[in-house]
Design a protein around this motif. Structure first.
Motif, mmCIF file in Angstrom:
data_model
loop_
_atom_site.group_PDB
_atom_site.id
_atom_site.type_symbol
_atom_site.label_atom_id
_atom_site.label_comp_id
_atom_site.label_asym_id
_atom_site.label_seq_id
_atom_site.Cartn_x
_atom_site.Cartn_y
_atom_site.Cartn_z
ATOM 1 N N TRP A 111 -50.874 53.245 -45.707
ATOM 2 C CA TRP A 111 -51.504 52.130 -46.299
ATOM 3 C C TRP A 111 -52.416 51.621 -45.489
ATOM 4 O O TRP A 111 -52.462 51.495 -44.145
ATOM 5 C CB TRP A 111 -50.398 51.036 -46.586
ATOM 6 C CG TRP A 111 -49.398 51.377 -47.535
ATOM 7 C CD1 TRP A 111 -48.101 51.631 -47.152
ATOM 8 C CD2 TRP A 111 -49.471 51.203 -48.950
ATOM 9 N NE1 TRP A 111 -47.571 51.701 -48.452
ATOM 10 C CE2 TRP A 111 -48.392 51.672 -49.476
ATOM 11 C CE3 TRP A 111 -50.603 50.959 -49.898
ATOM 12 C CZ2 TRP A 111 -48.090 51.823 -50.739
ATOM 13 C CZ3 TRP A 111 -50.460 51.243 -51.227
ATOM 14 C CH2 TRP A 111 -49.314 51.790 -51.595
ATOM 15 N N HIS A 112 -53.599 51.476 -46.125
ATOM 16 C CA HIS A 112 -54.875 51.031 -45.334
ATOM 17 C C HIS A 112 -56.047 50.538 -46.151
ATOM 18 O O HIS A 112 -55.756 50.526 -47.547
ATOM 19 C CB HIS A 112 -55.444 52.121 -44.531
ATOM 20 C CG HIS A 112 -56.037 53.361 -45.471
ATOM 21 N ND1 HIS A 112 -55.286 54.255 -46.074
ATOM 22 C CD2 HIS A 112 -57.271 53.596 -45.650
ATOM 23 C CE1 HIS A 112 -56.171 54.885 -46.748
ATOM 24 N NE2 HIS A 112 -57.439 54.609 -46.476
ATOM 25 N N PHE A 113 -57.103 50.022 -45.787
ATOM 26 C CA PHE A 113 -58.398 49.876 -46.542
ATOM 27 C C PHE A 113 -59.428 50.530 -45.861
ATOM 28 O O PHE A 113 -59.323 50.528 -44.579
ATOM 29 C CB PHE A 113 -58.467 48.532 -47.058
ATOM 30 C CG PHE A 113 -58.410 47.384 -46.334
ATOM 31 C CD1 PHE A 113 -56.854 47.036 -45.748
ATOM 32 C CD2 PHE A 113 -59.119 46.551 -45.899
ATOM 33 C CE1 PHE A 113 -56.515 46.017 -45.183
ATOM 34 C CE2 PHE A 113 -58.897 45.432 -44.755
ATOM 35 C CZ PHE A 113 -57.634 45.022 -44.555
ATOM 36 N N ASP A 114 -60.447 50.939 -46.596
ATOM 37 C CA ASP A 114 -61.583 51.647 -46.063
ATOM 38 C C ASP A 114 -62.331 50.948 -45.047
ATOM 39 O O ASP A 114 -62.806 49.976 -45.373
ATOM 40 C CB ASP A 114 -62.320 52.590 -47.214
ATOM 41 C CG ASP A 114 -61.483 53.502 -48.011
ATOM 42 O OD1 ASP A 114 -60.449 54.039 -47.479
ATOM 43 O OD2 ASP A 114 -61.728 53.751 -49.360
ATOM 44 N N LEU A 115 -62.724 51.894 -44.052
ATOM 45 C CA LEU A 115 -63.704 51.218 -43.187
ATOM 46 C C LEU A 115 -63.416 49.991 -42.368
ATOM 47 O O LEU A 115 -64.044 49.346 -41.886
ATOM 48 C CB LEU A 115 -65.046 51.132 -43.794
ATOM 49 C CG LEU A 115 -65.844 52.151 -44.686
ATOM 50 C CD1 LEU A 115 -67.126 51.997 -45.038
ATOM 51 C CD2 LEU A 115 -65.754 53.524 -43.800
ATOM 52 N N LEU A 274 -54.728 47.125 -50.592
ATOM 53 C CA LEU A 274 -54.481 48.233 -49.686
ATOM 54 C C LEU A 274 -54.254 49.609 -50.724
ATOM 55 O O LEU A 274 -54.007 49.468 -51.864
ATOM 56 C CB LEU A 274 -53.226 48.166 -48.927
ATOM 57 C CG LEU A 274 -53.028 47.204 -47.804
ATOM 58 C CD1 LEU A 274 -51.678 47.529 -47.183
ATOM 59 C CD2 LEU A 274 -54.195 47.286 -46.822
ATOM 60 N N HIS A 275 -54.666 50.845 -50.206
ATOM 61 C CA HIS A 275 -54.203 52.025 -50.739
ATOM 62 C C HIS A 275 -53.737 52.943 -49.758
ATOM 63 O O HIS A 275 -53.756 52.806 -48.571
ATOM 64 C CB HIS A 275 -55.629 52.577 -51.530
ATOM 65 C CG HIS A 275 -56.736 52.951 -50.789
ATOM 66 N ND1 HIS A 275 -57.692 52.215 -50.259
ATOM 67 C CD2 HIS A 275 -56.928 53.991 -50.291
ATOM 68 C CE1 HIS A 275 -58.361 52.614 -49.564
ATOM 69 N NE2 HIS A 275 -58.272 53.820 -49.530
ATOM 70 N N CYS A 276 -53.171 54.122 -50.384
ATOM 71 C CA CYS A 276 -52.466 55.254 -49.604
ATOM 72 C C CYS A 276 -52.653 56.346 -50.287
ATOM 73 O O CYS A 276 -52.686 56.287 -51.542
ATOM 74 C CB CYS A 276 -51.143 54.726 -49.261
ATOM 75 S SG CYS A 276 -49.901 54.950 -50.640
#
Ligand SMILES: [Fe+2]
Length: 315
Positions: A111-115, A274-276
């Motif tokens: 899980w994260h968000f870009d940049l 968030l995406h993964c």
């Protein structure tokens, strides 16, 4: 207008499906406003029945901002479409992650968000799958407005006004906070290894609470991947606080996993979701293309590190 809009799922408070949007409709100012407002309201849009072609993907991205080449990686790009980034997994060179159960997955991302390791974060992106194997390859999304709403009042008060510190970490299994299911990086993508060598990205700070400008809704602005501490707080105290946020930030019972089908494009709000990437079987090939919709939410900056946190980074 021939397109229709419906909720992605009756169980979710975010996400919509836009069906049968025609390329000729994208230029219509009324359509553009309706789509933009929908994006702000719902955070995630699946476009189904719109031709998923490079020029349509770029034209659609321009409804939501300015698509630009990805600022960090030397993505190879399809000829004639510099605003599209190719995201490949190739069994002979991609990231391979091994899990507790013995499975090996290519192109898995937590899980994260870009940049998030830069002061300016892109506002979103549109992703489409060109080639994906049967089984695996889903893209997960979590709404950080929901995550904030679920926090106990005590945690809401404690994180108000605090800034998390983040550092780029190309090894996607190295997380200081939370569990990643026993993931171990078996092989790093040759390109990531090269980026790591070339880059010296200074730590950045982002507020743990972000207020969506158009609506005033508050969201939990926290990504466990890349996080290393909190500005102005003892490391032990920051570690305990950020660890306490993880179950809310990555509550998978509130997630949506997109299983890619034929002609689809998926737009997300990177300031909110968030995406993964669930990853594909390590011996299978996958090819995605995405746009990077630029923007600056205006609250990120380079971090001020305590001596203690600096030591942690140098270790
Ligand atoms: Fe991503």
């Amino acid at each position: 207008m021939v397109f229709t809009v419906s909720d992605l799922s009756s169980d979710l408070s975010y996400g919509s499906i836009v069906r049968d949007l025609q390329p000729t409709e994208i230029a219509d100012p009324g359509v553009r406003k309706r789509l933009y407002d929908l994006w702000v309201d719902r955070g995630l849009i699946v476009f189904r029945g719109t031709p998923a072609e490079p020029d349509v993907q770029i034209a659609l991205s321009e409804v939501f901002g300015d698509p630009e080449p990805h600022p960090l990686r030397d993505m190879s790009r399809e000829d004639g479409f510099p605003k599209l980034a190719d995201v490949y997994y190739r069994p002979d060179e991609g990231d391979i992650t091994r899990f507790d159960d013995g499975s090996r997955r290519g192109a898995w991302l937590p899980w994260h968000f870009d940049l998030f390791y830069l002061p300016q974060i892109n506002h979103g992106g549109i992703l489409r799958a060109l080639t994906k194997p049967e089984g695996g390859g889903e893209t997960g999304f979590i709404d950080r407005i929901l995550a904030y709403d679920a926090l106990p009042d005590e945690l809401k008060q404690r994180i108000d006004g605090l800034y998390g510190i983040y550092v780029y970490q190309p090894d996607n299994t190295k997380q200081r906070y939370g569990s990643n299911g026993g993931a171990v990086l078996e092989r790093m993508h040759v390109r990531s290894a090269g980026v790591l060598k070339r880059m010296e990205l200074p730590p950045v700070a982002h507020p743990l609470v972000f207020v969506q400008p158009e609506t005033g809704r508050r969201l939990l602005n926290f990504s466990p991947w890349y996080a290393i501490g909190i500005e102005g707080m003892d490391q032990a105290e920051a570690d305990a606080l950020l660890a306490a946020l993880v179950p809310y930030a990555t509550d998978e019972t509130q997630a949506y996993y997109h299983a890619w089908q034929g002609d689809e494009m998926v737009l997300w709000d990177n300031w909110r979701m968030l995406h993964c990437a669930c990853g594909v079987p390590a011996d299978k090939y996958r090819h995605m293309q995405r746009t990077t919709i630029t923007g600056d939410y205006g609250v990120g900056r380079f971090a001020e590190l305590s001596a203690e946190t600096r030591e942690l980074l140098d270790a």
